[in-house]
Design a protein around this motif. Structure first.
Motif, mmCIF file in Angstrom:
data_model
loop_
_atom_site.group_PDB
_atom_site.id
_atom_site.type_symbol
_atom_site.label_atom_id
_atom_site.label_comp_id
_atom_site.label_asym_id
_atom_site.label_seq_id
_atom_site.Cartn_x
_atom_site.Cartn_y
_atom_site.Cartn_z
ATOM 1 N N PHE A 126 0.817 -1.211 0.000
ATOM 2 C CA PHE A 126 0.000 0.000 0.000
ATOM 3 C C PHE A 126 0.855 1.268 0.000
ATOM 4 O O PHE A 126 0.368 2.341 -0.344
ATOM 5 C CB PHE A 126 -0.945 0.003 1.203
ATOM 6 C CG PHE A 126 -2.152 -0.887 1.024
ATOM 7 C CD1 PHE A 126 -2.180 -1.872 0.051
ATOM 8 C CD2 PHE A 126 -3.263 -0.739 1.830
ATOM 9 C CE1 PHE A 126 -3.286 -2.693 -0.121
ATOM 10 C CE2 PHE A 126 -4.385 -1.550 1.672
ATOM 11 C CZ PHE A 126 -4.392 -2.535 0.691
ATOM 12 N N HIS A 127 2.116 1.141 0.393
ATOM 13 C CA HIS A 127 3.030 2.286 0.380
ATOM 14 C C HIS A 127 4.013 2.207 -0.790
ATOM 15 O O HIS A 127 5.086 2.801 -0.753
ATOM 16 C CB HIS A 127 3.789 2.375 1.706
ATOM 17 C CG HIS A 127 2.942 2.826 2.855
ATOM 18 N ND1 HIS A 127 2.144 1.961 3.572
ATOM 19 C CD2 HIS A 127 2.741 4.059 3.402
ATOM 20 C CE1 HIS A 127 1.504 2.638 4.521
ATOM 21 N NE2 HIS A 127 1.842 3.904 4.438
ATOM 22 N N THR A 200 -4.133 4.499 5.380
ATOM 23 C CA THR A 200 -2.906 4.549 4.587
ATOM 24 C C THR A 200 -3.282 4.891 3.152
ATOM 25 O O THR A 200 -4.466 4.941 2.814
ATOM 26 C CB THR A 200 -2.188 3.184 4.593
ATOM 27 O OG1 THR A 200 -2.978 2.233 3.857
ATOM 28 C CG2 THR A 200 -1.962 2.680 6.015
ATOM 29 N N PRO A 201 -2.300 5.106 2.291
ATOM 30 C CA PRO A 201 -2.639 5.238 0.872
ATOM 31 C C PRO A 201 -3.263 3.947 0.351
ATOM 32 O O PRO A 201 -3.018 2.866 0.897
ATOM 33 C CB PRO A 201 -1.277 5.484 0.208
ATOM 34 C CG PRO A 201 -0.381 5.964 1.303
ATOM 35 C CD PRO A 201 -0.860 5.298 2.550
ATOM 36 N N PHE A 202 -4.068 4.059 -0.694
ATOM 37 C CA PHE A 202 -4.460 2.876 -1.462
ATOM 38 C C PHE A 202 -3.721 2.990 -2.786
ATOM 39 O O PHE A 202 -3.836 4.006 -3.477
ATOM 40 C CB PHE A 202 -5.965 2.802 -1.698
ATOM 41 C CG PHE A 202 -6.391 1.466 -2.247
ATOM 42 C CD1 PHE A 202 -6.739 0.437 -1.388
ATOM 43 C CD2 PHE A 202 -6.404 1.221 -3.617
ATOM 44 C CE1 PHE A 202 -7.104 -0.820 -1.885
ATOM 45 C CE2 PHE A 202 -6.760 -0.022 -4.120
ATOM 46 C CZ PHE A 202 -7.112 -1.046 -3.254
ATOM 47 N N TYR A 208 -1.579 -2.661 -6.979
ATOM 48 C CA TYR A 208 -2.441 -3.520 -6.167
ATOM 49 C C TYR A 208 -2.612 -4.908 -6.780
ATOM 50 O O TYR A 208 -2.754 -5.895 -6.052
ATOM 51 C CB TYR A 208 -3.813 -2.861 -5.980
ATOM 52 C CG TYR A 208 -4.760 -3.687 -5.134
ATOM 53 C CD1 TYR A 208 -4.653 -3.702 -3.749
ATOM 54 C CD2 TYR A 208 -5.751 -4.470 -5.732
ATOM 55 C CE1 TYR A 208 -5.506 -4.477 -2.974
ATOM 56 C CE2 TYR A 208 -6.605 -5.245 -4.966
ATOM 57 C CZ TYR A 208 -6.475 -5.244 -3.585
ATOM 58 O OH TYR A 208 -7.312 -6.024 -2.821
ATOM 59 N N PHE A 229 -11.515 7.140 2.450
ATOM 60 C CA PHE A 229 -10.066 7.288 2.338
ATOM 61 C C PHE A 229 -9.678 8.696 2.769
ATOM 62 O O PHE A 229 -10.511 9.598 2.824
ATOM 63 C CB PHE A 229 -9.610 7.041 0.893
ATOM 64 C CG PHE A 229 -9.940 5.664 0.390
ATOM 65 C CD1 PHE A 229 -9.047 4.622 0.548
ATOM 66 C CD2 PHE A 229 -11.161 5.409 -0.228
ATOM 67 C CE1 PHE A 229 -9.359 3.344 0.099
ATOM 68 C CE2 PHE A 229 -11.482 4.140 -0.681
ATOM 69 C CZ PHE A 229 -10.573 3.100 -0.513
ATOM 70 N N ASP A 233 -7.257 10.879 -4.327
ATOM 71 C CA ASP A 233 -6.460 9.974 -5.159
ATOM 72 C C ASP A 233 -6.564 8.529 -4.680
ATOM 73 O O ASP A 233 -6.612 7.596 -5.484
ATOM 74 C CB ASP A 233 -4.990 10.403 -5.164
ATOM 75 C CG ASP A 233 -4.744 11.586 -6.089
ATOM 76 O OD1 ASP A 233 -5.659 11.931 -6.862
ATOM 77 O OD2 ASP A 233 -3.645 12.161 -6.036
ATOM 78 N N TYR A 234 -6.592 8.332 -3.362
ATOM 79 C CA TYR A 234 -6.705 6.973 -2.826
ATOM 80 C C TYR A 234 -8.061 6.367 -3.177
ATOM 81 O O TYR A 234 -8.158 5.184 -3.528
ATOM 82 C CB TYR A 234 -6.523 6.970 -1.308
ATOM 83 C CG TYR A 234 -5.245 7.608 -0.812
ATOM 84 C CD1 TYR A 234 -4.144 7.778 -1.649
ATOM 85 C CD2 TYR A 234 -5.136 8.055 0.503
ATOM 86 C CE1 TYR A 234 -2.976 8.362 -1.193
ATOM 87 C CE2 TYR A 234 -3.971 8.640 0.971
ATOM 88 C CZ TYR A 234 -2.894 8.797 0.122
ATOM 89 O OH TYR A 234 -1.747 9.383 0.587
ATOM 90 N N HIS A 237 -8.001 5.427 -6.836
ATOM 91 C CA HIS A 237 -7.248 4.189 -7.062
ATOM 92 C C HIS A 237 -8.079 2.964 -6.687
ATOM 93 O O HIS A 237 -8.028 1.932 -7.366
ATOM 94 C CB HIS A 237 -5.956 4.203 -6.238
ATOM 95 C CG HIS A 237 -4.937 5.163 -6.747
ATOM 96 N ND1 HIS A 237 -3.877 5.592 -5.976
ATOM 97 C CD2 HIS A 237 -4.805 5.786 -7.944
ATOM 98 C CE1 HIS A 237 -3.143 6.437 -6.679
ATOM 99 N NE2 HIS A 237 -3.692 6.571 -7.871
#
Length: 301
Positions: A126-127, A200-202, A208, A229, A233-234, A237
């Motif tokens: 995810f990072h 966290t970011p997605f 992914y 989220f 942007d997350y 995604h």
């Protein structure tokens, strides 16, 4: 008294909880059940008192301190493995006074679920760090066993939530540790109001798609009524991954899935500004401010 029986025991009178049964926490509009990997307090062994319950550190606890006038109940791991039923009962009863319900996970399960799948698979991916190299070479069996532990832990969280759920409650699931939870809760009661928020970011769908069980996790999250989220942007995604990997259709509000629209949106979390402003008046903070002023005296800011 077993931990399960303790759910129906009277609670002692404290500042946090009324002197009545757990069901008394239900207001006219129900409660918000916050389900996260960790509770806002941690059970720690004490040489004299046997157990103490200091506050846990973490962004989720800090963020939710800004919520006012919301009747909340926390569900999560108490921060320690307790193999015996007597110890579990003591901790359960004490945590109830703090509006917390523990999920007891043993050390082996925590190692596979938390240290393994969550921290070695999901968090790096995810990072944008990808899967660790050690898991790319002949390690399919390890990933499989860790994912099995991950689903088992999610099942234990779901069972605990179902024990305390009352009609009208809203269940707020948090983070990548509990991606299977919305599906498991809806299997128990399709009418549950379930939200899932990622802290966290997605990653992009290209990143992914490297994840084993990628489709299974997406479908489990999509059982929630609302998916949130930190940033747009997350959310974008996530929608893109659902479209490209599951063949679903996106819409203005989110994703069309299972005959309904799953709302997907960005909800930036703020802080409790009043709490920080009030902290400026504390003697220790004032002392530190004076110290910094002397240290940086004469320097440009």
């Amino acid at each position: 008294t077993s931990p399960a029986t303790a759910l129906n025991q009277p609670l002692e009178s404290t500042e946090q909880v009324p002197a009545s049964r757990l069901s008394a926490l239900l207001g006219p509009n129900g409660r918000v059940l916050i389900v996260a990997n960790r509770l806002p307090v941690t059970a720690k062994r004490h040489p004299v008192k046997k157990w103490e319950y200091p506050s846990s550190s973490g962004g989720l606890v800090s963020a939710l301190q800004g919520l006012k006038d919301v009747q909340m109940m926390w569900v999560g791991w108490p921060g320690v493995s307790v193999p015996n039923e007597t110890g579990q009962t003591v901790i359960t009863e004490e945590l109830f006074k703090r509006r917390c319900v523990p999920v007891f996970l043993d050390e082996e399960l925590m190692d596979q679920y938390y240290s393994g799948y969550c921290n070695k698979i999901l968090w790096p991916l995810f990072h944008y760090l990808g899967l660790p190299q050690e898991y790319k070479i002949n390690k399919e069996k390890d990933i499989k066993s860790q994912f099995e532990a991950y689903t088992q832990a999610n099942q234990m969280f779901a069972e605990t939530v179902c024990k305390i759920y009352k009609e009208g409650d809203i269940i707020w699931c948090h983070d990548y540790h509990l991606m299977c939870l919305p599906k498991l809760l809806k299997q128990y009661n399709i009418n549950m109001k379930v939200g899932w928020f990622l802290h966290t970011p997605f990653p992009s769908s290209e990143m992914y798609r490297a994840l084993p069980n990628r489709a299974e996790l997406l479908e489990a999250v999509l059982k929630a009524d609302l998916v949130g989220f930190h940033a747009y942007d997350y959310a974008r995604h996530f929608v893109s991954a659902c479209i490209s990997l599951l063949g679903l259709e996106g819409c203005l509000d989110g994703i069309q899935f299972d005959g309904r629209i799953v709302k997907v949106d960005a909800f930036p979390i703020g802080i409790d500004a009043q709490r920080f402003t009030k902290a400026l008046e504390g003697p220790k903070v004032k002392e530190k401010i004076t110290e910094f002023k002397k240290l940086f005296a004469g320097r440009k800011t």
